[in-house]
Design an enzyme around this catalytic site. Structure first.
Site, PDB file in Angstrom:
ATOM      1  N   THR A 131       9.307  14.311 -14.249  1.00  0.00           N
ATOM      2  CA  THR A 131       8.591  14.242 -12.971  1.00  0.00           C
ATOM      3  C   THR A 131       7.633  15.413 -12.828  1.00  0.00           C
ATOM      4  O   THR A 131       6.540  15.279 -12.305  1.00  0.00           O
ATOM      5  CB  THR A 131       9.597  14.282 -11.781  1.00  0.00           C
ATOM      6  OG1 THR A 131      10.654  13.362 -12.021  1.00  0.00           O
ATOM      7  CG2 THR A 131       8.919  13.940 -10.477  1.00  0.00           C
TER       8      THR A 131
ATOM      9  N   ARG B  41      11.444  20.216 -18.615  1.00  0.00           N
ATOM     10  CA  ARG B  41      12.552  21.067 -18.163  1.00  0.00           C
ATOM     11  C   ARG B  41      13.721  20.910 -19.105  1.00  0.00           C
ATOM     12  O   ARG B  41      14.139  19.785 -19.397  1.00  0.00           O
ATOM     13  CB  ARG B  41      13.013  20.667 -16.766  1.00  0.00           C
ATOM     14  CG  ARG B  41      12.016  21.066 -15.752  1.00  0.00           C
ATOM     15  CD  ARG B  41      12.514  20.847 -14.368  1.00  0.00           C
ATOM     16  NE  ARG B  41      11.328  20.825 -13.524  1.00  0.00           N
ATOM     17  CZ  ARG B  41      11.333  20.755 -12.223  1.00  0.00           C
ATOM     18  NH1 ARG B  41      12.472  20.696 -11.567  1.00  0.00           N
ATOM     19  NH2 ARG B  41      10.209  20.738 -11.549  1.00  0.00           N
TER      20      ARG B  41
ATOM     21  N   SER C 169      11.288  25.010 -11.166  1.00  0.00           N
ATOM     22  CA  SER C 169      11.305  24.810  -9.720  1.00  0.00           C
ATOM     23  C   SER C 169      12.675  25.088  -9.102  1.00  0.00           C
ATOM     24  O   SER C 169      13.179  26.190  -9.208  1.00  0.00           O
ATOM     25  CB  SER C 169      10.818  23.409  -9.410  1.00  0.00           C
ATOM     26  OG  SER C 169      10.583  23.277  -8.046  1.00  0.00           O
TER      27      SER C 169
ATOM     28  N   LYS D  82       4.967  23.617 -17.262  1.00  0.00           N
ATOM     29  CA  LYS D  82       4.107  22.551 -16.739  1.00  0.00           C
ATOM     30  C   LYS D  82       2.672  22.846 -17.156  1.00  0.00           C
ATOM     31  O   LYS D  82       2.246  24.006 -17.139  1.00  0.00           O
ATOM     32  CB  LYS D  82       4.097  22.547 -15.203  1.00  0.00           C
ATOM     33  CG  LYS D  82       5.425  22.446 -14.535  1.00  0.00           C
ATOM     34  CD  LYS D  82       5.259  22.183 -13.035  1.00  0.00           C
ATOM     35  CE  LYS D  82       5.258  23.464 -12.212  1.00  0.00           C
ATOM     36  NZ  LYS D  82       5.248  23.225 -10.763  1.00  0.00           N
TER      37      LYS D  82
ATOM     38  N   ASP E 165       9.428  27.830  -7.319  1.00  0.00           N
ATOM     39  CA  ASP E 165       8.025  28.089  -7.639  1.00  0.00           C
ATOM     40  C   ASP E 165       7.108  28.006  -6.426  1.00  0.00           C
ATOM     41  O   ASP E 165       5.881  27.998  -6.576  1.00  0.00           O
ATOM     42  CB  ASP E 165       7.555  27.123  -8.732  1.00  0.00           C
ATOM     43  CG  ASP E 165       7.701  25.664  -8.336  1.00  0.00           C
ATOM     44  OD1 ASP E 165       8.579  25.361  -7.502  1.00  0.00           O
ATOM     45  OD2 ASP E 165       6.937  24.837  -8.842  1.00  0.00           O
TER      46      ASP E 165
ATOM     47  N   ARG F 118       7.577  24.023  -2.315  1.00  0.00           N
ATOM     48  CA  ARG F 118       8.266  23.188  -1.332  1.00  0.00           C
ATOM     49  C   ARG F 118       8.660  23.999  -0.109  1.00  0.00           C
ATOM     50  O   ARG F 118       8.659  25.223  -0.124  1.00  0.00           O
ATOM     51  CB  ARG F 118       9.500  22.585  -1.954  1.00  0.00           C
ATOM     52  CG  ARG F 118       9.089  21.659  -3.046  1.00  0.00           C
ATOM     53  CD  ARG F 118      10.073  20.596  -3.208  1.00  0.00           C
ATOM     54  NE  ARG F 118      10.741  20.792  -4.454  1.00  0.00           N
ATOM     55  CZ  ARG F 118      11.962  20.348  -4.670  1.00  0.00           C
ATOM     56  NH1 ARG F 118      12.656  19.796  -3.705  1.00  0.00           N
ATOM     57  NH2 ARG F 118      12.487  20.509  -5.851  1.00  0.00           N
TER      58      ARG F 118
ATOM     59  N   THR G  66       7.159   8.916  -7.074  1.00  0.00           N
ATOM     60  CA  THR G  66       7.617  10.296  -6.893  1.00  0.00           C
ATOM     61  C   THR G  66       6.929  11.234  -7.881  1.00  0.00           C
ATOM     62  O   THR G  66       6.792  10.908  -9.059  1.00  0.00           O
ATOM     63  CB  THR G  66       9.141  10.337  -7.095  1.00  0.00           C
ATOM     64  OG1 THR G  66       9.747   9.589  -6.049  1.00  0.00           O
ATOM     65  CG2 THR G  66       9.672  11.751  -7.090  1.00  0.00           C
TER      66      THR G  66
ATOM     67  N   GLU H 180       6.156  14.570   0.252  1.00  0.00           N
ATOM     68  CA  GLU H 180       7.314  13.927  -0.352  1.00  0.00           C
ATOM     69  C   GLU H 180       8.550  14.269   0.461  1.00  0.00           C
ATOM     70  O   GLU H 180       8.659  15.366   1.021  1.00  0.00           O
ATOM     71  CB  GLU H 180       7.519  14.418  -1.788  1.00  0.00           C
ATOM     72  CG  GLU H 180       6.418  14.040  -2.738  1.00  0.00           C
ATOM     73  CD  GLU H 180       6.840  14.285  -4.182  1.00  0.00           C
ATOM     74  OE1 GLU H 180       7.289  13.331  -4.821  1.00  0.00           O
ATOM     75  OE2 GLU H 180       6.743  15.427  -4.660  1.00  0.00           O
ATOM     76  N   GLU H 181       9.516  13.340   0.445  1.00  0.00           N
ATOM     77  CA  GLU H 181      10.759  13.557   1.180  1.00  0.00           C
ATOM     78  C   GLU H 181      11.543  14.754   0.674  1.00  0.00           C
ATOM     79  O   GLU H 181      12.418  15.260   1.338  1.00  0.00           O
ATOM     80  CB  GLU H 181      11.635  12.308   1.127  1.00  0.00           C
ATOM     81  CG  GLU H 181      11.905  11.728  -0.275  1.00  0.00           C
ATOM     82  CD  GLU H 181      12.695  12.603  -1.191  1.00  0.00           C
ATOM     83  OE1 GLU H 181      13.667  13.203  -0.708  1.00  0.00           O
ATOM     84  OE2 GLU H 181      12.344  12.678  -2.376  1.00  0.00           O
ATOM     85  N   SER H 182      11.223  15.193  -0.551  1.00  0.00           N
ATOM     86  CA  SER H 182      11.956  16.300  -1.152  1.00  0.00           C
ATOM     87  C   SER H 182      11.413  17.652  -0.686  1.00  0.00           C
ATOM     88  O   SER H 182      11.612  18.655  -1.355  1.00  0.00           O
ATOM     89  CB  SER H 182      11.853  16.198  -2.665  1.00  0.00           C
ATOM     90  OG  SER H 182      10.490  16.112  -3.053  1.00  0.00           O
TER      91      SER H 182
ATOM     92  N   ARG I  66      19.511   9.182  -7.021  1.00  0.00           N
ATOM     93  CA  ARG I  66      19.082   9.489  -5.664  1.00  0.00           C
ATOM     94  C   ARG I  66      19.021   8.184  -4.878  1.00  0.00           C
ATOM     95  O   ARG I  66      18.414   7.209  -5.324  1.00  0.00           O
ATOM     96  CB  ARG I  66      17.701  10.138  -5.649  1.00  0.00           C
ATOM     97  CG  ARG I  66      17.606  11.414  -6.492  1.00  0.00           C
ATOM     98  CD  ARG I  66      16.401  12.234  -6.043  1.00  0.00           C
ATOM     99  NE  ARG I  66      16.020  13.283  -6.986  1.00  0.00           N
ATOM    100  CZ  ARG I  66      16.649  14.438  -7.156  1.00  0.00           C
ATOM    101  NH1 ARG I  66      17.742  14.703  -6.458  1.00  0.00           N
ATOM    102  NH2 ARG I  66      16.210  15.328  -8.011  1.00  0.00           N
TER     103      ARG I  66
HETATM  104  C1  VG1 Z   1      12.174  15.977  -7.653  1.00  0.00           C
HETATM  105  C2  VG1 Z   1      11.740  15.424  -6.313  1.00  0.00           C
HETATM  106  C3  VG1 Z   1      10.258  15.081  -6.344  1.00  0.00           C
HETATM  107  C4  VG1 Z   1       9.468  16.321  -6.746  1.00  0.00           C
HETATM  108  C5  VG1 Z   1       9.994  16.852  -8.072  1.00  0.00           C
HETATM  109  C6  VG1 Z   1       9.312  18.130  -8.494  1.00  0.00           C
HETATM  110  O1  VG1 Z   1      11.976  15.000  -8.650  1.00  0.00           O
HETATM  111  O2  VG1 Z   1      12.475  14.279  -5.978  1.00  0.00           O
HETATM  112  O3  VG1 Z   1       9.860  14.616  -5.080  1.00  0.00           O
HETATM  113  O4  VG1 Z   1       8.101  16.017  -6.877  1.00  0.00           O
HETATM  114  O5  VG1 Z   1      11.394  17.122  -7.970  1.00  0.00           O
HETATM  115  O6  VG1 Z   1       9.350  19.077  -7.502  1.00  0.00           O
HETATM  116  P1  VG1 Z   1      13.159  14.074  -9.223  1.00  0.00           P
HETATM  117  O7  VG1 Z   1      12.541  13.284 -10.336  1.00  0.00           O
HETATM  118  O8  VG1 Z   1      14.263  14.981  -9.647  1.00  0.00           O
HETATM  119  O9  VG1 Z   1      13.585  13.210  -8.083  1.00  0.00           O
HETATM  120  V1  VG1 Z   1       9.515  20.674  -7.925  1.00  0.00           V
HETATM  121  O10 VG1 Z   1       9.330  21.563  -6.576  1.00  0.00           O
HETATM  122  O11 VG1 Z   1      10.952  20.641  -8.714  1.00  0.00           O
HETATM  123  O12 VG1 Z   1       8.233  20.943  -9.071  1.00  0.00           O
HETATM  124 CO    CO Z   2       8.952  23.402  -6.900  1.00  0.00          CO
END
Ligand code: VG1
Ligand code: CO
Length: 543
Positions: free
Chosen positions: A18, A22, A113, A126, A279, A282, A344, A363-365, A496
């Site tokens: 995403t 990582r 992150s 990244k 990072d 958020r 996402t 995003e909801e996150s 999730r």
């Molecule tokens: C999670 C969140 C997503 C966000 C991503 C990266 O991804 O759900 O909304 O964009 O982390 O954010 P996943 O695939 O685990 O649901 V960050 O701040 O970790 O760069």
């Molecule tokens: Co982040």
């Protein structure tokens, strides 16, 4: 200085998820692992010769070593200049800003992150493209493909570059420009927001706390909230970036940032509180006695952005990730704004922002941002909230109540089942996908399924397509459950489940979200068989 070409072999699994690649820190520290991936980035973008890049990270364990390796590889690959944050630090939005402002050929951000850091934690890399945004799927695919073909990488044999303080250094023929990580970012924030109004609000007695969770936002928050805006010394807590984030998960949600939530629900609560992630991209927003769900935050920011000077212009549109609640859609409909639903991950917003189709995204996150950079931006969201609070002079709770009264309330929660068996989780999603056609019309407890789909997205700008981005079940009456597997974890799989229910009755806007969502939770479990298939009756994290 000598340039060495090392023979190497492809390493399996160098596939960005995403948000970047990582892995366990230990994996990144294995021989050639980081080098292979960095060379694959350079190979995938047509080489580094003559190019300028930005480099920085969230300060986690191995950030410093990785930065030196990347500098030596950039030099050996012929890069002209690398702009690095002092100490190897740059928040993700600050890196995005520098990439854009300095018109570079992209940047490398060292971060996993919200994943825990340290020798036994996670590390990540990244690549961001020249627009400042996360590499889109076409580019991450090319990087992955290059990692599967790699036979050699180039690195310069040299001493470490002094990154401690700003200034220009050289590494062979390459210039290393060390910059203060905060300066340019702070300037950008000053352009967007009414710092005088926020300062007056604080002078008038408004109190706040910001929890940097020992991650990268500490120096940014201190410089902006305390030094520039006058918040009392000590308003920013856990401000020193630590290689292991003090042992915590730098994830700004009510579970990982529990102490801040407890403070805000107790008698000593300040007027406003926020936290950010590893990072700095958020944010979690709290008022006295109230937690603002990220999806609601996006809706409130959209409805009120015009109160900040940088957004006094008309918004061109808004975009949310598909699992994010549809609260912002209601604001968009009322204000005549286009509203997009993307898969996402921030990389899917890039084209909409570049094409001038969206101004705000979220995003909801707990990621929220705008067209000021091409990443989500934690402190930006905090400052927009503060600007709105300074303009409206109402409490956070008051703003939320009025918002729900006007637009209705999308009760929302995400249930995460972490570290589950990857095969069982994938099997569950596959089986769901296979029975989508049979679901509409069926009743689960109090709810009847209206639609069931496997979410796919066609980018309206370049036509690129992303399939299998989550299973979406809508129910009559405006409820919804979404299922997807995380693309950022490093242990097993994380399921999730995103739960939502719209409520518009004026006397029903004040319920506990988990109570309000209970029928949706029950229906989601009945449809997917979470307990039966994953052996879990309760989520590990509820946000
Ligand atoms: C999670 C969140 C997503 C966000 C991503 C990266 O991804 O759900 O909304 O964009 O982390 O954010 P996943 O695939 O685990 O649901 V960050 O701040 O970790 O760069
Ligand atoms: Co982040």
């Amino acid at each position: 200085m000598q340039i060495t070409t090392h023979a190497t072999q492809p390493i399996d699994g160098q596939k960005p998820g995403t948000s970047g690649l990582r892995k366990k820190t230990r994996v990144f520290m294995e021989p050639h692992y980081l080098e292979n991936f960095v060379q694959s980035i350079f190979d995938a973008i047509g080489g580094a010769a003559g190019k300028t890049f930005v480099l920085g990270g969230d300060g986690r364990y191995f950030n410093d070593r990785a930065a030196q390796v990347i500098l030596r590889m950039a030099a050996a690959n012929g890069a002209a200049r690398v702009i690095v944050g002092a100490g190897g630090l740059l928040s993700t939005p600050a890196a995005s800003n520098l990439i854009r402002k300095r018109s570079t050929d992209g940047g490398i951000i060292l971060s996993a992150s919200h994943n825990p850091g340290g020798h036994d934690g996670d590390f990540g890399v990244k690549f961001n493209t020249p627009n400042g945004g996360p590499a889109p799927e076409g580019v991450t695919g090319a990087i992955h493909a290059a990692s599967g073909r790699i036979s050699q990488y180039r690195i310069m044999e040299a001493q470490d570059v002094d990154l401690a303080s700003p200034g220009e250094r050289t590494l062979g023929a390459m210039t290393v420009e060390v910059v203060d990580p905060v300066t340019d970012y702070r300037r950008l924030m000053e352009e967007l927001f009414d710092f005088d109004a926020i300062r007056r609000l604080i002078t008038d007695g408004f109190t706040l706390r910001f929890d940097a969770m020992h991650a990268v936002t500490g120096p940014y928050a201190k410089a902006i909230l305390e030094d520039a805006l006058g918040a009392a010394a000590g308003s920013v807590v856990n401000a020193r970036p630590l290689p292991d984030f003090g042992g915590g998960h730098p994830d700004p949600n009510p579970v990982r940032a529990r102490p801040l939530v407890d403070l805000m629900m107790g008698p000593e609560a300040p007027d406003f509180a926020a936290a950010s992630d590893g990072d700095g991209d958020r944010n979690m927003i709290l008022g006295r006695g109230v937690y603002v769900t990220p999806s609601d935050s996006l809706a409130v920011l959209t409805a009120n952005a015009h109160l900040a000077p940088g957004y006094a212009r008309d918004l061109v549109g808004v975009a949310r990730s598909m699992p994010t609640s549809r609260a912002v859609d209601r604001v968009a409909a009322a204000r005549g704004l286009n509203c997009y639903a993307t898969p996402t991950g921030w990389k899917f917003f890039g084209n909409l922002l570049d094409a001038g189709r969206a101004t705000l995204c979220g995003e909801e996150s707990a990621g929220t941002g705008s067209d000021h950079v091409r990443e989500k931006d934690g402190l930006w969201a905090v400052l927009l909230w503060l600007n709105i609070l300074a303009a409206r002079r109402e409490s956070v709770e008051g703003i939320m109540r009025r918002h729900w009264a006007e637009f209705g309330r999308n009760y929302y929660s995400r249930h995460d089942f972490e570290g589950v068996d990857a095969g069982a989780a994938t099997g569950m999603i596959d089986d769901l996908r296979a029975c989508l056609d049979e679901l509409p019309g069926r009743r689960f407890g109090a709810l009847t399924v209206e639609t069931a789909e496997d979410f796919a997205y066609t980018d309206p700008v370049d036509g690129s397509r992303a399939a299998h981005q989550g299973i979406v079940i809508t129910f009559d009456g405006g409820a919804r459950a979404v299922f997807r597997l995380s693309g950022t974890g490093t242990d097993g799989a994380t399921l999730r489940v995103y739960l939502e229910r719209l409520e518009t009755a004026p006397d029903a806007l004040d319920h506990d979200p988990q109570d309000a969502l209970a029928p949706v939770v029950a229906a989601a479990d009945a449809i997917a068989g979470i307990a039966a298939r994953l052996g879990r009756t309760r989520p590990d994290v509820v946000t």
